[in-house]
Write a protein that holds these residues in place. Structure first.
Motif, PDB file in Angstrom:
ATOM      1  N   VAL A 154       5.578   0.414   4.603  1.00 52.50           N
ATOM      2  CA  VAL A 154       4.730  -0.662   5.104  1.00 52.50           C
ATOM      3  C   VAL A 154       3.307  -0.144   5.314  1.00 52.50           C
ATOM      4  O   VAL A 154       3.101   0.969   5.808  1.00 52.50           O
ATOM      5  CB  VAL A 154       5.296  -1.260   6.408  1.00 52.50           C
ATOM      6  CG1 VAL A 154       5.255  -0.262   7.550  1.00 52.50           C
ATOM      7  CG2 VAL A 154       4.562  -2.534   6.780  1.00 52.50           C
ATOM      8  N   MET A 155       2.320  -0.936   4.877  1.00 47.62           N
ATOM      9  CA  MET A 155       0.915  -0.546   4.945  1.00 47.62           C
ATOM     10  C   MET A 155       0.632   0.715   4.143  1.00 47.62           C
ATOM     11  O   MET A 155      -0.402   1.336   4.307  1.00 47.62           O
ATOM     12  CB  MET A 155       0.461  -0.365   6.400  1.00 47.62           C
ATOM     13  CG  MET A 155       0.495  -1.649   7.222  1.00 47.62           C
ATOM     14  SD  MET A 155       0.150  -1.370   8.973  1.00 47.62           S
ATOM     15  CE  MET A 155      -1.489  -0.682   8.885  1.00 47.62           C
ATOM     16  N   ASN A 156       1.605   1.126   3.298  1.00 49.44           N
ATOM     17  CA  ASN A 156       1.456   2.342   2.491  1.00 49.44           C
ATOM     18  C   ASN A 156       1.141   3.562   3.344  1.00 49.44           C
ATOM     19  O   ASN A 156       0.379   4.455   2.954  1.00 49.44           O
ATOM     20  CB  ASN A 156       0.394   2.145   1.407  1.00 49.44           C
ATOM     21  CG  ASN A 156       0.731   0.990   0.475  1.00 49.44           C
ATOM     22  OD1 ASN A 156       0.117  -0.073   0.542  1.00 49.44           O
ATOM     23  ND2 ASN A 156       1.715   1.176  -0.379  1.00 49.44           N
ATOM     24  N   ILE A 157       1.769   3.609   4.520  1.00 52.36           N
ATOM     25  CA  ILE A 157       1.524   4.717   5.445  1.00 52.36           C
ATOM     26  C   ILE A 157       1.860   6.059   4.801  1.00 52.36           C
ATOM     27  O   ILE A 157       1.098   7.021   4.886  1.00 52.36           O
ATOM     28  CB  ILE A 157       2.314   4.499   6.752  1.00 52.36           C
ATOM     29  CG1 ILE A 157       1.690   3.352   7.547  1.00 52.36           C
ATOM     30  CG2 ILE A 157       2.361   5.772   7.586  1.00 52.36           C
ATOM     31  CD1 ILE A 157       2.475   2.976   8.781  1.00 52.36           C
ATOM     32  N   ASP A 158       3.034   6.141   4.158  1.00 50.87           N
ATOM     33  CA  ASP A 158       3.423   7.376   3.492  1.00 50.87           C
ATOM     34  C   ASP A 158       3.444   7.215   1.971  1.00 50.87           C
ATOM     35  O   ASP A 158       2.893   8.035   1.248  1.00 50.87           O
ATOM     36  CB  ASP A 158       4.817   7.825   3.957  1.00 50.87           C
ATOM     37  CG  ASP A 158       4.861   8.222   5.422  1.00 50.87           C
ATOM     38  OD1 ASP A 158       3.921   8.895   5.885  1.00 50.87           O
ATOM     39  OD2 ASP A 158       5.831   7.861   6.109  1.00 50.87           O
ATOM     40  N   TRP A 159       4.147   6.161   1.527  1.00 50.48           N
ATOM     41  CA  TRP A 159       4.420   6.034   0.105  1.00 50.48           C
ATOM     42  C   TRP A 159       4.732   4.583  -0.227  1.00 50.48           C
ATOM     43  O   TRP A 159       5.325   3.896   0.610  1.00 50.48           O
ATOM     44  CB  TRP A 159       5.614   6.929  -0.246  1.00 50.48           C
ATOM     45  CG  TRP A 159       6.115   6.753  -1.647  1.00 50.48           C
ATOM     46  CD1 TRP A 159       5.597   7.314  -2.773  1.00 50.48           C
ATOM     47  CD2 TRP A 159       7.234   5.962  -2.073  1.00 50.48           C
ATOM     48  NE1 TRP A 159       6.330   6.912  -3.874  1.00 50.48           N
ATOM     49  CE2 TRP A 159       7.333   6.086  -3.468  1.00 50.48           C
ATOM     50  CE3 TRP A 159       8.152   5.149  -1.408  1.00 50.48           C
ATOM     51  CZ2 TRP A 159       8.324   5.438  -4.203  1.00 50.48           C
ATOM     52  CZ3 TRP A 159       9.129   4.509  -2.135  1.00 50.48           C
ATOM     53  CH2 TRP A 159       9.202   4.652  -3.521  1.00 50.48           C
ATOM     54  N   PRO A 160       4.342   4.117  -1.413  1.00 54.58           N
ATOM     55  CA  PRO A 160       3.363   4.706  -2.333  1.00 54.58           C
ATOM     56  C   PRO A 160       1.983   4.816  -1.662  1.00 54.58           C
ATOM     57  O   PRO A 160       1.707   4.120  -0.692  1.00 54.58           O
ATOM     58  CB  PRO A 160       3.314   3.708  -3.503  1.00 54.58           C
ATOM     59  CG  PRO A 160       4.559   2.869  -3.378  1.00 54.58           C
ATOM     60  CD  PRO A 160       4.860   2.811  -1.912  1.00 54.58           C
ATOM     61  N   SER A 161       1.141   5.663  -2.178  1.00 55.14           N
ATOM     62  CA  SER A 161      -0.145   5.896  -1.517  1.00 55.14           C
ATOM     63  C   SER A 161      -1.045   4.669  -1.563  1.00 55.14           C
ATOM     64  O   SER A 161      -1.920   4.506  -0.721  1.00 55.14           O
ATOM     65  CB  SER A 161      -0.861   7.094  -2.157  1.00 55.14           C
ATOM     66  OG  SER A 161      -1.100   6.863  -3.538  1.00 55.14           O
ATOM     67  N   ARG A 162      -0.834   3.814  -2.570  1.00 54.40           N
ATOM     68  CA  ARG A 162      -1.574   2.538  -2.670  1.00 54.40           C
ATOM     69  C   ARG A 162      -0.655   1.500  -3.291  1.00 54.40           C
ATOM     70  O   ARG A 162       0.330   1.829  -3.946  1.00 54.40           O
ATOM     71  CB  ARG A 162      -2.828   2.681  -3.547  1.00 54.40           C
ATOM     72  CG  ARG A 162      -3.884   3.625  -3.028  1.00 54.40           C
ATOM     73  CD  ARG A 162      -5.200   3.454  -3.791  1.00 54.40           C
ATOM     74  NE  ARG A 162      -5.048   3.459  -5.237  1.00 54.40           N
ATOM     75  CZ  ARG A 162      -4.962   4.555  -5.987  1.00 54.40           C
ATOM     76  NH1 ARG A 162      -5.003   5.749  -5.413  1.00 54.40           N
ATOM     77  NH2 ARG A 162      -4.842   4.473  -7.309  1.00 54.40           N
ATOM     78  N   GLN A 163      -1.011   0.254  -3.112  1.00 51.28           N
ATOM     79  CA  GLN A 163      -0.283  -0.819  -3.767  1.00 51.28           C
ATOM     80  C   GLN A 163      -0.596  -0.858  -5.259  1.00 51.28           C
ATOM     81  O   GLN A 163      -1.684  -0.479  -5.682  1.00 51.28           O
ATOM     82  CB  GLN A 163      -0.669  -2.170  -3.165  1.00 51.28           C
ATOM     83  CG  GLN A 163      -0.361  -2.328  -1.696  1.00 51.28           C
ATOM     84  CD  GLN A 163      -0.776  -3.692  -1.171  1.00 51.28           C
ATOM     85  OE1 GLN A 163      -0.934  -4.647  -1.922  1.00 51.28           O
ATOM     86  NE2 GLN A 163      -0.968  -3.789   0.140  1.00 51.28           N
ATOM     87  N   GLY A 164       0.367  -1.323  -6.037  1.00 57.60           N
ATOM     88  CA  GLY A 164       0.129  -1.617  -7.436  1.00 57.60           C
ATOM     89  C   GLY A 164      -0.065  -0.424  -8.340  1.00 57.60           C
ATOM     90  O   GLY A 164      -0.652  -0.556  -9.416  1.00 57.60           O
ATOM     91  N   LEU A 165       0.425   0.745  -7.958  1.00 60.13           N
ATOM     92  CA  LEU A 165       0.261   1.935  -8.794  1.00 60.13           C
ATOM     93  C   LEU A 165       1.190   1.860 -10.007  1.00 60.13           C
ATOM     94  O   LEU A 165       2.248   1.222  -9.963  1.00 60.13           O
ATOM     95  CB  LEU A 165       0.580   3.190  -7.990  1.00 60.13           C
ATOM     96  CG  LEU A 165      -0.384   3.548  -6.857  1.00 60.13           C
ATOM     97  CD1 LEU A 165       0.159   4.741  -6.078  1.00 60.13           C
ATOM     98  CD2 LEU A 165      -1.769   3.834  -7.400  1.00 60.13           C
ATOM     99  N   PRO A 166       0.858   2.568 -11.083  1.00 60.15           N
ATOM    100  CA  PRO A 166       1.758   2.629 -12.233  1.00 60.15           C
ATOM    101  C   PRO A 166       3.084   3.278 -11.861  1.00 60.15           C
ATOM    102  O   PRO A 166       3.158   4.123 -10.963  1.00 60.15           O
ATOM    103  CB  PRO A 166       0.986   3.487 -13.249  1.00 60.15           C
ATOM    104  CG  PRO A 166      -0.426   3.481 -12.794  1.00 60.15           C
ATOM    105  CD  PRO A 166      -0.406   3.302 -11.317  1.00 60.15           C
ATOM    106  N   GLU A 167       4.112   2.900 -12.568  1.00 64.02           N
ATOM    107  CA  GLU A 167       5.449   3.423 -12.315  1.00 64.02           C
ATOM    108  C   GLU A 167       5.468   4.947 -12.277  1.00 64.02           C
ATOM    109  O   GLU A 167       6.071   5.551 -11.374  1.00 64.02           O
ATOM    110  CB  GLU A 167       6.401   2.907 -13.396  1.00 64.02           C
ATOM    111  CG  GLU A 167       7.800   3.477 -13.327  1.00 64.02           C
ATOM    112  CD  GLU A 167       8.669   3.032 -14.498  1.00 64.02           C
ATOM    113  OE1 GLU A 167       9.743   3.628 -14.684  1.00 64.02           O
ATOM    114  OE2 GLU A 167       8.276   2.092 -15.224  1.00 64.02           O
ATOM    115  N   ALA A 168       4.815   5.587 -13.244  1.00 65.75           N
ATOM    116  CA  ALA A 168       4.850   7.051 -13.324  1.00 65.75           C
ATOM    117  C   ALA A 168       4.253   7.685 -12.077  1.00 65.75           C
ATOM    118  O   ALA A 168       4.756   8.707 -11.589  1.00 65.75           O
ATOM    119  CB  ALA A 168       4.112   7.527 -14.573  1.00 65.75           C
TER     120      ALA A 168
END
Length: 539
Positions: free
Chosen positions: A78-92
Motif C-alpha cells: 500500500v502506497m508503495n511503501i516497500d514494493w513495488p517501488s512505484r505504480q505501473g512498473l514493467p513486469e520485469a
C-alpha cells in the motif's frame, strides 16, 4: 542435489498528513509512511553462528543443535511503501525488485515473508472477487497487468525456502484520497464489488480522509470478504493467511462508525460494542475453520495492536495505559488465543523498553502468559521503522534488547516492520541484532496442530569444494517426501545447523571451516517436522 517429489496435497495479508497515515496504516505504523532509508547500501556482518537449543537427533554421536524460530519482515504494497517501488512498473522490474527483497530475507537468515496482497479490497492476483491493485498496475480500470504476481511471489519464496504468508486487510474497500479513491464511487474500478453491492459500503470518517469499508455487520458482506481471501488459499501454494489490526477502523474524534442500518437489522438486542466484537470474532473463527477445511497445513495468524486492555480497565489487562484494541477497534485478541482460533499471534509491540504508556518489558510477559497452555505460537512484531527517532530509539541496541527479552521468554519468532527498514539498517541496528540473534539460520517452530509426516533419513553421498563453499550430492529417503532440508556440521559437543533449503535445491555449506568436518542432513515436512538425520559424512 536433494531431489524429492512435492508433498501430497493431503499433507501438504503536517497534521493532515499524519491523520492520513493513521487512516492508511494504523496508529502503530504512522511513521513508516514517511520513512526515508538512511543507509540503503548497508552491509551485513559475518559473525559466527550463535548457539541454539538442542533438538532431537544426533550426528556422529553428538546432538543436533538448531534454533526453532520464525523470522521475517512485512513487505508492504500500500502506497508503495516497500514494493513495488512505484505504480505501473514493467513486469520485469517488479519481479527484479521482489527478488531483491527475498534475497535480503535470505541474507538476514529469515525463513518467512509476509506480503501485502490485499491492501484494500484489491488483489495482487487475478481474482473473481476484487480488482487488480492500483499499487501494482498504476490504474483503477480493473485491467490485468498480463501476468500473475502471486504465482511468481510464492514460487520465488519457496525457491529460497521462505514461508510465504499472504497478508490481507479484510474489510478495507479503498484508500483515502488524494492517493486513493476515498469514498467516491466514481473513482472505483468498474469491477469493484462495492459498486455492485453499495448496501455493503460504509464511508468513514467523514471528510477528506474518508475511505470505504465493507460493513462487518452484514453477514453476506463478511462471507464475500472471506471468499475473496480463500480464493487465494485455493489457487496458490501459500503457507499462511495473515491479517494485521484492521477490522473496525480506529476511532476518529467525535465520529462513530456509521453502521446503524446493519445494527438495526442484525444486532438482535446486543449492546453495539458487543455486537461489533461478535462480528470480528465470527470472521476470525470462520476463517480459521474454512482455511483448515481447505488446506489443513496453511497457518492462520493475526498481528494485532499490542494492547488488548489496560490493567486499570480490566484486571486481566496488561500494565499499560494506551489505546485498547478490545474497546477501540472491537478486537478481542485475548479471546482469539484462548479459543484457539489462530495458529500464531504477532502483537505489534512497537514501543521501547521503559515507555510509560506501553513498556515493551511489561507488555511482553503479558502476551507470553496469554499463550501459555494454548496451541497458539507467540511471535512479536518489531518496529524497526522507529530506529533513529529521538529518545530511546536513538540507541541502535533498542531492538537488540527486545530480542534479548524475547529469547529469555521463549518467544518463537519475530516479524519486522517493514522490509525497507530492515534493508536500511539505520544506525547499524539490524547488523547488531543479526550478529547477536540471527547469525545462524533457524528452522520454523513446529505447530503440533498441523499435519505431520516427517520424512525418512536422506543420504549424503559426495562433496566438492568450490571456492569458499562445499556442495554436496544428496539423495532423499523413501516416502513421505521432504519439503525442505537442513544441513548440520559437527563442532565441539554438538552439530550446529549451517544451512537450509527447499527440496530440489543444492545442499551447500556456504562457509565451511578449513580442513574436514563431519556433516549430517535431515529432511523436514511441510509443517517443519524434522525426520532422522543421515549417516555422518566427512567433507
Amino acid at each position: 542435489m536433494f531431489r524429492v517429489p512435492r508433498p501430497p496435497v493431503r499433507l501438504t495479508l503536517a497534521l493532515a498528513s499524519v491523520l492520513f497515515a493513521v487512516g492508511v496504516l494504523g496508529l502503530g505504523l504512522v511513521r513508516a509512511a514517511f520513512y526515508d532509508p538512511a543507509d540503503p547500501g548497508a552491509t551485513w556482518s559475518s559473525a559466527p553462528p550463535a548457539a541454539g537449543p538442542v533438538v532431537a537427533g544426533k550426528c556422529g554421536g553428538v546432538p543436533l543443535r538448531a534454533t526453532r524460530s520464525t523470522r521475517g519482515f512485512w513487505l508492504t504494497t500500500v502506497m508503495n511503501i516497500d514494493w513495488p517501488s512505484r505504480q505501473g512498473l514493467p513486469e520485469a522490474q517488479v519481479k527484479a525488485e521482489y527478488d531483491k527483497w527475498l534475497d535480503l530475507a535470505v541474507a538476514q537468515h529469515h525463513n518467512a515473508v509476509f506480503v501485502h496482497v490485499r491492501p484494500s479490497g484489491d488483489a495482487f492476483w487475478p481474482s473473481e472477487f476484487a480488482p487488480w491493485s492500483e499499487w501494482l498496475t498504476g490504474k483503477r480500470d480493473g485491467q490485468s497487468p498480463g501476468w500473475d504476481p502471486m504465482a511468481y511471489m510464492v514460487a520465488g519464496a519457496h525457491a529460497r525456502n521462505l514461508e510465504f504468508h499472504a497478508w490481507f486487510n479484510p474489510y478495507r474497500g479503498t484508500q483515502p484520497g488524494p492517493g486513493g479513491p476515498g469514498a467516491d464511487f466514481s473513482k472505483l474500478a468498474p469491477n469493484h464489488p462495492l459498486l455492485a453491492h453499495r448496501d455493503w459500503a460504509l464511508a468513514y470518517p467523514q471528510g477528506k480522509s474518508a475511505r470505504l469499508y465493507f460493513d462487518p455487520g452484514i453477514p453476506a458482506a463478511r462471507k464475500f470478504v472471506e471468499d475473496s481471501m480463500l480464493e487465494a488459499v485455493q489457487k496458490y501454494d501459500i503457507d499462511g493467511v495473515h491479517f494485521d489490526d484492521f477490522f473496525y477502523p480506529y476511532p476518529q474524534a467525535g465520529q462513530d462508525f456509521p453502521d446503524d442500518a446493519s445494527y438495526a437489522a442484525y444486532g438482535k438486542g446486543k449492546a453495539r460494542a458487543d455486537w461489533r466484537r461478535d462480528n470480528v470474532d465470527t470472521l476470525v473463527r470462520e476463517m480459521n475453520e474454512r482455511i483448515k477445511a481447505l488446506k489443513p497445513w496453511v497457518k492462520f495468524g493475526i498481528s494485532p495492536f499490542g494492547i488488548w486492555r489496560n490493567l486499570d480497565t480490566d484486571p486481566d489487562g496488561s500494565d499499560s495505559h494506551g489505546l485498547e484494541a478490545y474497546d477501540a477497534i472491537y478486537a478481542d485478541t485475548r479471546k482469539w488465543v484462548q479459543e484457539g482460533w489462530l495458529d500464531y499471534i504477532v502483537p505489534q509491540l512497537y514501543w521501547n523498553i521503559g515507555f510509560a504508556k506501553a513498556d515493551y518489558a511489561k507488555l511482553l510477559p503479558w502476551w507470553v502468559n496469554l499463550v501459555k497452555g494454548t496451541k497458539v505460537q507467540l511471535w512479536i512484531g518489531q518496529g524497526d521503522y522507529r530506529v533513529g527517532e529521538k529518545g530511546a530509539w536513538s540507541d541502535p541496541a533498542e531492538i537488540d534488547k527486545h530480542l534479548d527479552l524475547d529469547e529469555k521468554a521463549g518467544v518463537l519468532g519475530e516479524v519486522h516492520f517493514s522490509a525497507k527498514s530492515v534493508r536500511s539498517n539505520r544506525l547499524g541496528s539490524v547488523t547488531r541484532y543479526y550478529d547477536h540473534h540471527y547469525a545462524a539460520p533457524a528452522l520454523p517452530a513446529v505447530m503440533p496442530q498441523l499435519p505431520a509426516a516427517p520424512p525418512p533419513a536422506p543420504a549424503l553421498t559426495a562433496a566438492q569444494r568450490a571456492g569458499a563453499a562445499i556442495t554436496f550430492t544428496a539423495t532423499a529417503g523413501a516416502e513421505p517426501a521432504a519439503a525442505s532440508w537442513a544441513l548440520y556440521r559437527v563442532s565441539g559437543d554438538a552439530a550446529a545447523l549451517v544451512a537450509t533449503g527447499r527440496s530440489g535445491s543444492q545442499v551447500k555449506d556456504p562457509n565451511p571451516p578449513p580442513g574436514k568436518s563431519v556433516y549430517c542432513l535431515t529432511g523436514l515436512d511441510r509443517s517443519a517436522n524434522e525426520g532422522p538425520a543421515s549417516a555422518p559424512f566427512s567433507a
